[in-house]
Design an enzyme around this catalytic site. Structure first.
Site, mmCIF file in Angstrom:
data_model
loop_
_atom_site.group_PDB
_atom_site.id
_atom_site.type_symbol
_atom_site.label_atom_id
_atom_site.label_comp_id
_atom_site.label_asym_id
_atom_site.label_seq_id
_atom_site.Cartn_x
_atom_site.Cartn_y
_atom_site.Cartn_z
ATOM 1 N N TRP A 268 -88.873 38.528 3.747
ATOM 2 C CA TRP A 268 -88.748 39.247 2.533
ATOM 3 C C TRP A 268 -89.813 39.452 1.675
ATOM 4 O O TRP A 268 -90.422 38.573 1.416
ATOM 5 C CB TRP A 268 -87.357 38.825 1.691
ATOM 6 N N LYS B 138 -84.101 45.672 0.564
ATOM 7 C CA LYS B 138 -83.520 45.387 -0.849
ATOM 8 C C LYS B 138 -83.705 46.673 -1.621
ATOM 9 O O LYS B 138 -84.403 47.513 -1.197
ATOM 10 C CB LYS B 138 -84.400 44.186 -1.602
ATOM 11 N N HIS C 163 -78.121 43.079 -2.347
ATOM 12 C CA HIS C 163 -79.199 43.922 -2.055
ATOM 13 C C HIS C 163 -78.902 45.482 -1.936
ATOM 14 O O HIS C 163 -79.793 46.121 -1.327
ATOM 15 C CB HIS C 163 -80.282 43.478 -1.013
HETATM 16 C C1 RNT Z 1 -84.685 38.075 -2.873
HETATM 17 C C2 RNT Z 1 -84.042 38.042 -1.517
HETATM 18 C C3 RNT Z 1 -84.816 36.834 -0.727
HETATM 19 C C4 RNT Z 1 -85.051 35.637 -1.914
HETATM 20 C C5 RNT Z 1 -85.272 34.093 -1.187
HETATM 21 C C6 RNT Z 1 -86.045 33.285 -2.086
HETATM 22 O O1 RNT Z 1 -84.101 39.189 -3.690
HETATM 23 O O2 RNT Z 1 -82.731 37.778 -1.576
HETATM 24 O O3 RNT Z 1 -84.141 36.247 0.295
HETATM 25 O O4 RNT Z 1 -83.883 35.449 -2.955
HETATM 26 O O5 RNT Z 1 -85.997 34.171 -0.197
HETATM 27 ZN ZN ZN Z 2 -81.733 37.081 0.240
#
Ligand code: RNT
Ligand code: ZN
Length: 417
Positions: free
Chosen positions: A184, A227, A261
């Site tokens: 991510w 996201k 997301h």
């Molecule tokens: C962020 C994502 C991601 C993080 C973690 C800490 O919006 O959800 O997965 O929350 O990797």
């Molecule tokens: Zn996440």
């Protein structure tokens, strides 16, 4: 103690009359691992010196007692696992590298040895490990990571992800269970972009380079997490859902769906069946967004139950299930425990549905009976089955786990000044 068993026997009869085998449900539930995110214990800080959280995500609150060292975080995870039925996994971020006596290295140079202590921890407890590159909370993540216009920055994060592949393989080899490695990135734009394509093209190229570095697909499930927006990235995220869904499909990797997301009325529970018609597996971050991607503690609520139903109905072995929330405003051990137990409850609730009958009613378009049954099932003695499951798995039933957390707060957490 006998009381719980007696109540279970009565509940079992009630469910049997509905065509549901509770013993089987409990056996099935035991086989579903949940990957416990390490980052609830220390507000997503880690041990590699980051100090503060960035990347458009945020923890709020300053409840005392957060873990400050690997030892503290491991002890906290042990406490949580002692209160949650079943055998699970632990999900680490690269920022939780443990340097110990070895020299600190930047994220593009981390190695399996920096995670040896985590592997020992997991081995001793029979847990699997999953992994995540940490492309935030770092000076080089300020202006984009894998999509950055700055070639040096982009190289750094590509190298970081490649280093993470090696570490994920190491986890799988040591623990004998494949590791999910989820990417991510926080890249995006606060305001209306002048060009939406260039950054996405660079992200695509970066991912190509990471995958081309070579890794053992039987050991590592690479996933990409999209996201819709982040704080300071309100107008465009580079890693959007369409971007990653297409990328994952074309490159035969996994898509990870985080239910915080998407647009607020979009439901991840409705996406799982579609994903599984085109992918072998899907990865999930179960969280709870309140008005925005706030990462509140997972509860036994409607959407968590709907997600659980989809997991159970489509085959739990096809869903790589992880949690993702971080609440610093309440006792962190309790936050973790409520989240894990809620997910377990939702899975049990789904396993206790007469799923075949419900599907048949739908095929017959008997929507009246379908609605009636689903509503009446909500008042079945689910709690008696859950309490019994806790009991046979050697963890406290009902709210009886809470005193253990309060004792731990008094004896351990409150001393972390
Ligand atoms: C962020 C994502 C991601 C993080 C973690 C800490 O919006 O959800 O997965 O929350 O990797
Ligand atoms: Zn996440």
């Amino acid at each position: 103690m006998a009381a719980l068993k007696e109540r279970y026997e009565i509940a079992k009869e009630a469910y049997r009359a509905m065509g549901v085998d509770t013993d089987r449900a409990l056996e099935e539930l035991k086989k579903i691992p949940i990957s416990l995110h390490c980052w609830q214990g220390d507000d997503v800080i880690g041990f590699d010196g980051a100090g503060s959280l960035s990347g458009g995500i945020q923890t709020t609150g300053n409840y005392p007692g957060k873990a400050r060292t690997p030892e503290e975080l491991m002890a906290d995870i042990d406490k949580v696992l002692s209160l949650v039925p079943g055998r699970h996994r632990v999900n680490l971020h690269a920022s939780y590298a443990i340097f110990g006596d070895s020299q600190w290295v930047d994220r593009d140079r981390i190695e399996p040895k920096h995670f040896r202590k985590w592997v020992e921890f997991a081995k001793e407890r029979g847990l699997g490990l999953d992994f995540n590159p940490t492309c935030f909370s770092h000076p080089k993540a300020e202006f984009g990571t894998l999509s950055s216009e700055n070639p040096e920055v982009r190289r750094f994060w590509i190298d970081h992800c490649i280093a993470c592949l090696r570490i994920s393989e190491y986890f799988a080899e040591e623990l004998g269970t494949p590791a999910t490695m989820n990417i991510w990135i926080p890249d995006g734009f606060k305001d209306i972009p002048g060009d939406r394509t260039a950054s996405r093209a660079r992200l695509k190229d970066s991912l190509d380079q990471i995958l081309a570095s070579g890794y053992d697909r039987s050991k590592v499930n690479v996933a990409v997490e999209s996201k819709v927006f982040g704080i300071g990235m309100e107008s465009m995220t580079v890693g959007s859902h369409e971007f990653y869904m297409n990328y994952a499909a074309k490159n035969d990797i996994l898509c990870l769906l985080d239910n915080g997301h998407y647009h607020p009325t979009e439901a991840v529970s409705d996406k799982i069946s579609s994903m599984l018609l085109f992918f072998d597996k899907v990865a999930l971050h179960v969280t709870r967004g309140v008005r925005w991607d706030s990462d509140h503690v997972v509860l036994f609520d409607d959407e968590t139950r709907e997600i659980a139903k989809e997991i159970v109905r489509n085959g739990a072995d096809r869903v790589l299930l992880a949690l993702d929330f971080f609440d610093a405003s309440i006792n962190r051990i309790a936050a973790w425990t409520v989240g894990m137990r809620s997910m377990e409850k939702a899975l049990l609730y789904a396993l206790l549905q007469p799923n075949r009958e419900l599907a048949e009613l739908q095929e017959k378009r008997d929507f009246t009976k379908l609605m009636m049954l689903m509503e009446e099932l909500k008042c079945y003695p689910f709690g008696d089955v859950w309490n019994y499951y806790c009991e046979i798995n050697g963890v406290p039933a009902k709210e009886d786990w809470y005193p253990a957390v309060m004792d731990y707060e008094k004896e351990v957490l409150s001393k972390r000044a």
